[in-house]
Design an enzyme around this catalytic site. Sequence first.
Site, PDB file in Angstrom:
ATOM      1  N   GLY A  56      42.230  27.651  36.269  1.00 57.86           N
ATOM      2  CA  GLY A  56      42.710  28.474  37.374  1.00 57.86           C
ATOM      3  C   GLY A  56      43.150  27.579  38.514  1.00 57.86           C
ATOM      4  N   GLU A  87      47.722  47.090  46.820  1.00 57.32           N
ATOM      5  CA  GLU A  87      48.988  46.671  46.196  1.00 57.32           C
ATOM      6  C   GLU A  87      49.314  47.517  44.971  1.00 57.32           C
ATOM      7  OE1 GLU A  87      48.647  42.012  47.699  1.00 57.32           O
ATOM      8  OE2 GLU A  87      48.044  42.580  45.671  1.00 57.32           O
ATOM      9  N   ASP A 116      36.185  31.330  42.625  1.00 54.97           N
ATOM     10  CA  ASP A 116      35.465  32.594  42.493  1.00 54.97           C
ATOM     11  C   ASP A 116      34.062  32.414  41.950  1.00 54.97           C
ATOM     12  OD1 ASP A 116      37.697  33.854  43.385  1.00 54.97           O
ATOM     13  OD2 ASP A 116      38.318  34.669  41.455  1.00 54.97           O
TER      14      ASP A 116
END
Length: 451
Positions: free
Chosen positions: A18, A176, A305
């Site tokens: 990531g 969104e 995260d």
Amino acid sequence: MTDKTAPARPHVLILGAGFAGLYAAKALRRAPVRVTVVDRRNHHLFQPMLYQVATAGLNPSDIASPIRSILRGSKNTEVLLAEAKEVDVAARTVRFADGTSESYDYLIVGTGAYHSYFGHDEWEPLAPGLKSLEDALEIRRRVLLAFERAERETDTIRRHALLTFVVVGGGPTGVEMAGAVAEIRRYALKRDFRHIDPTEATVLLLEGGPRLLPAYPPSLSNEAKRELRRLGVEVRTDTFVTDVRPGAVEAAGWVIPTQTVIWAAGNMASSLLKTLHAPLDRIGRVIVEPDCSIPGHPEVFVLGDAAAFDHQEGGTLPGVCPVAIQQGEYAARTIRGDLAGRPRRPFHYWDKGQLAVIGRGQAVADIWRLHFGGFFAWLAWIFVHIFFLIGFRNRVMVLLEWAWSYLTFSRGARLITGEGDYAPPAVGLSPAASTASGTAAPPVRVSASSS
């Protein structure tokens, strides 16, 4: 000739490609180390724009790039396609799902987070979250298939349920998604059907907290709410989801007949972190030291995260890509400093602000002391997301797709993929039937504060 007496270079093992893992690997490309990047997928995903794939705005290849292609210029780096299952910090070894293992001198863990259903994992098949390309394609399939099924449905009540879309969670992802689904209904599909009017579809956004975008200033939360309502989204705050079942969602005593539920309400860190035997917070993130390492093991970094970093004013750092990028680069600098004999400095996050898009030409921006919304915030959102995309091709393609969509009001990736039943499905229980069906499930506070 190679000097066989030269000492072996330290091995840096990176779990997860990531933002944190990828930027750490890129920052180590000229370091005197051997780097191995391990991921269970062969591509790096630009997750902030995943909702664009889910709502037919972009193709999967526009926001994803092969990891090997990204790192092919790093001569000291190799890439492995594997899934890490266990970390033995005492032996400095990582075991993989296929039974193999890798040793390390430094370990960087950036395995990310997954959607959490707050103890109701049985809801996942009915309300997919948005963390991977597979999730995005499944949501796109369900949204588009709902309109196709409604076109064939003759019963008014069932047609209404098919044209009701429920988004759970009012954080950036939920806002969104709700705005994008509302735009599909209003613009992209407006003239494509003969028996239904897509503009009459209902989009509901359910948030368990008192306001949308809880990490943003209240003024921007209110502006986001106004803009969503301008798009025709029904926004319900202080609304708790108590049940998700085939054909219906129950929230705050209100049964909503629907065939399409999108989950954007919470995160849970990777289960791999438990094998580190380090302290975890309530959502499974490792509570890291000021240098992003785990207690007692300065050679193990946990980033992005997966980390709960609370050594900076303002509380625990949010799980957003700028934090992961800065932590990845910091971990690389720290490793290079260790090898050079320099003392470690604590990590400090430079907060450049946050942006959330609401719809066509509308976004909200919280940048330092500037809080504003509207068209200029939308332009800032476009610039920032294009800048952080990996690869020149992806930047050009996304910019062209957005320009075409803005000028023509269309969405070019409206493909229904995968096999499925195209016949109109049965709708869930009616409110009356639901009341008589027995005891309700325990309430769940649906909030985006952890997303």
